[in-house]
Design a protein around this motif. Structure first.
Motif, mmCIF file in Angstrom:
data_model
loop_
_atom_site.group_PDB
_atom_site.id
_atom_site.type_symbol
_atom_site.label_atom_id
_atom_site.label_comp_id
_atom_site.label_asym_id
_atom_site.label_seq_id
_atom_site.Cartn_x
_atom_site.Cartn_y
_atom_site.Cartn_z
ATOM 1 N N ALA A 434 0.824 -1.209 0.000
ATOM 2 C CA ALA A 434 0.000 0.000 0.000
ATOM 3 C C ALA A 434 0.862 1.266 0.000
ATOM 4 O O ALA A 434 0.562 2.237 -0.701
ATOM 5 N N LEU A 435 1.940 1.274 0.779
ATOM 6 C CA LEU A 435 2.807 2.447 0.825
ATOM 7 C C LEU A 435 3.548 2.648 -0.490
ATOM 8 O O LEU A 435 3.807 3.783 -0.905
ATOM 9 N N TYR A 436 3.891 1.564 -1.162
ATOM 10 C CA TYR A 436 4.606 1.662 -2.439
ATOM 11 C C TYR A 436 3.725 2.270 -3.519
ATOM 12 O O TYR A 436 4.219 2.894 -4.464
ATOM 13 N N ALA A 437 2.427 2.084 -3.400
ATOM 14 C CA ALA A 437 1.511 2.578 -4.430
ATOM 15 C C ALA A 437 1.445 4.101 -4.455
ATOM 16 O O ALA A 437 1.192 4.697 -5.521
ATOM 17 N N CYS A 442 2.098 9.086 -7.805
ATOM 18 C CA CYS A 442 2.592 10.453 -8.010
ATOM 19 C C CYS A 442 3.485 10.548 -9.252
ATOM 20 O O CYS A 442 3.409 11.517 -10.011
ATOM 21 N N ILE A 443 4.325 9.548 -9.468
ATOM 22 C CA ILE A 443 5.173 9.544 -10.663
ATOM 23 C C ILE A 443 4.317 9.480 -11.928
ATOM 24 O O ILE A 443 4.561 10.196 -12.911
ATOM 25 N N TYR A 447 3.929 12.219 -15.231
ATOM 26 C CA TYR A 447 3.989 11.892 -16.664
ATOM 27 C C TYR A 447 2.729 12.359 -17.393
ATOM 28 O O TYR A 447 2.806 12.857 -18.527
ATOM 29 N N VAL A 448 1.591 12.192 -16.768
ATOM 30 C CA VAL A 448 0.348 12.663 -17.375
ATOM 31 C C VAL A 448 0.364 14.184 -17.500
ATOM 32 O O VAL A 448 -0.077 14.750 -18.515
ATOM 33 N N PHE A 477 10.165 16.714 -8.131
ATOM 34 C CA PHE A 477 9.415 15.727 -7.351
ATOM 35 C C PHE A 477 9.423 14.364 -8.037
ATOM 36 O O PHE A 477 9.437 13.332 -7.356
ATOM 37 N N ARG A 478 9.412 14.335 -9.365
ATOM 38 C CA ARG A 478 9.487 13.043 -10.062
ATOM 39 C C ARG A 478 10.807 12.344 -9.760
ATOM 40 O O ARG A 478 10.840 11.125 -9.503
ATOM 41 N N ILE A 479 11.907 13.099 -9.782
ATOM 42 C CA ILE A 479 13.201 12.503 -9.439
ATOM 43 C C ILE A 479 13.194 12.001 -8.008
ATOM 44 O O ILE A 479 13.654 10.890 -7.709
#
Length: 566
Positions: A434-437, A442-443, A447-448, A477-479
């Motif tokens: 759940a935490l990994y999701a 967000c990543i 991209y969207v 934030f993506r990095i």
């Protein structure tokens, strides 16, 4: 009057003869015009340059216009003006014809005016002969080849982009390529900040994932986990850490090689470095792409396996902790987790969609093509996130709807077998899934965001303003989110294993005291009531007829306080 006219004519003829006598043919030394079709020139040229070095300096100022490709004959026209053809049979230099100049002017003058430049005076078409004949020899050129509709549309598209001089239309690739050092969307300060941010988080993620994977392999992939689905989830969790470690190594290769070495390449038809648009032309770019794309997508697929294993463990928990259970679908999972990313990476390499982004110079897919970003990045990541979310929701629903424990059984009734419940390791596995999701979602959102707004960012600004700008913090934030996934999985699986390794290496600090031995009591202190000797003749209800015994019940004395004494 006649004498004056005759003097002028004689002076002009004398000057022409002097020029013809002074001018001698010499080999072409200008690098730009060595393979133009002739190898001899004479100075002074048509622009009154007496040295080839001066002509070379002037030709370098037209290099961006030549790379832009506004006309196929521009190269020949410029060389014919500044490095004209020379032969011993003709006294005057052989320059361009007026038709060649007009063809080049029609195609390149709109480009120069769009950039704010004027057509040079020494290139005025009225200065050149109207046609090639025995009186005035000139070069007409091969003529403009009919360009396809796609090439014309592509050149027009490059002129409509933001900061048009920073783009070059590549006819072979069919796209607009950006110069490596051009600042279109990001400034130099933002690039330096992104470089430091990238190197810091990549180093942290690589160190954490490497330590966690090493500890997991030293302790065993399934150490501390249950069997069955829970054990499969723990093994998949270790593979997620290994994939994130390899992806962090890709970021490290990019940071170590530098922006120019990893994200730029030289086009064969250009003299300047272009932002990489074909990853196969730069080995560093290809390596960075494979590490980031292949192992990043493989980590997402293995996370789906973790979520599926947790759901299976919750719905069908193991009743016997020591009972072995073989994974029936392990081969299919291995094929899906490693085969699907490999197929997509091969498709990207075949279609030559590997490109570098302007901010960090990192090679990936979809940095310069919105279609590739949608088909090869957004769609696969969205499918993985959707499948993992379905597994998590199904398992959570099963946990919340689990029946409460039964009431205590009645007296002398057989106790029913308690319903099996997932152990602590299974619940911990679900918490990680759940935490990994959250960072993965967000990543995908970044991209969207890039896919929806990229065309507006790159469009040439209108008369009302400079146009929309991308948010710098979104890409930072993506990095961060990409690297924090590795740190999170490393901390999650590495903490208990590192503790186990530490305890194994250091050993217990204090000796464990054995429990105290029970006191040795006499045997009669343990004896039960039914083992004591009984006098059968005293308590027996049968009496011989010769003896008349009367058996009296013990009397009970009642007191006022409610106490009864026997």
């Amino acid at each position: 009057m006649m004498k004056w006219c005759l003097g002028v004519v004689l002076a002009v003829c004398a000057r022409a003869l002097a020029d013809a006598a002074v001018r001698t043919c010499e080999p072409i030394k200008v690098a730009m015009c060595r393979d133009i079709g002739y190898n001899q020139t004479g100075m002074p040229n048509l622009a009154r340059h007496t040295l080839q070095a001066d002509a070379d300096v002037t030709l370098q100022t037209f290099s961006p216009l030549v790379q832009y490709g506004c006309s196929e004959q521009l190269h020949l026209f410029l060389c014919a003006v500044y490095v004209p053809m020379c032969t011993d049979k003709v006294a005057l230099p052989i320059g361009p014809c007026r038709s060649l100049c007009e063809a080049v002017h029609a195609r390149c003058f709109p480009v120069l005016s769009g950039f704010g430049f004027q057509w040079p005076a020494e290139l005025d078409c009225e200065l050149f002969p109207a046609e090639n004949n025995h009186e005035h020899m000139c070069m007409e050129g091969p003529g403009e080849r009919a360009a396809g509709a796609g090439a014309a549309a592509g050149e027009a598209a490059c002129r409509r982009l933001r900061r048009a001089p920073a783009w070059l239309w590549l006819r072979g690739a069919g796209r607009c390529a950006q110069y490596c050092d051009a600042e279109v969307l990001w400034e130099a300060g933002e690039r330096r900040a992104a470089e430091v941010w990238l190197a810091t988080w990549a180093a942290l993620s690589f160190a954490c994932t490497l330590a966690a994977a090493g500890a997991a392999l030293a302790c065993g992939a399934g150490a501390g986990a249950g069997v069955g689905a829970g054990g499969a989830g723990e093994r998949a969790l270790v593979l997620v850490a290994l994939c994130r470690c390899a992806a962090a190594a890709g970021w490290g290769v990019r940071a170590a090689a530098g922006r120019a070495a990893a994200g730029c390449a030289q086009d064969p038809a250009s003299t300047r470095m272009l932002l990489a648009h074909d990853g196969l032309a730069n080995p560093n770019c290809a390596v960075v792409f494979l590490l980031l794309y292949y192992f990043g997508l493989a980590a997402s697929v293995w996370w789906v396996v973790v979520a599926g294993a947790w759901r299976a463990a919750v719905l069908r928990p193991t009743t016997l902790p020591g009972a072995p259970r073989h994974d029936r679908h392990s081969s299919l999972l291995q094929l899906a987790a490693w085969g699907v990313p490999a197929a997509l990476a091969a498709a990207v390499l075949v279609t030559r969609d590997v490109d570098a982004d302007e901010l960090t110079g990192t090679c990936f897919v979809g940095n310069q093509s919105s279609k590739s970003l949608l088909a090869l990045v957004i769609v696969p990541e969205a499918i993985c996130l959707l499948l993992g979310g379905v597994f998590l929701a199904s398992g959570l629903r099963a946990v919340l709807r689990r029946a409460p424990p039964p009431p205590p059984p009645a007296l002398l009734a057989p106790a029913p077998a308690p319903a099996p419940r997932p152990d602590q390791s299974v619940l911990r596995l679900g918490a990680f899934a759940a935490l990994y999701a959250a960072p993965s979602a967000c990543i995908l959102a970044t991209y969207v965001y890039e896919y929806l707004w990229r065309d507006a960012w790159l469009a040439a600004p209108g008369a009302q303003g400079s146009g929309p700008q991308p948010a710098f913090w979104v890409f930072l934030f993506r990095i961060f989110a990409s690297q924090i996934l590795g740190v999170m999985v490393a901390v999650w699986i590495g903490t208990p294993r590192l503790k186990a390794l530490w305890r194994r290496a250091v050993g217990p600090r204090k000796p464990v005291k054995p429990p105290p031995a029970p006191l040795a009591l006499p045997a009669h202190c343990y004896a039960h009531a039914h083992t004591l000797p009984r006098h059968t003749h005293k308590y027996s209800t049968y009496r011989p007829p010769s003896h008349h015994y009367s058996y009296r019940k013990p009397r009970h004395y009642h007191y006022s306080a409610g106490e009864t004494i026997l």
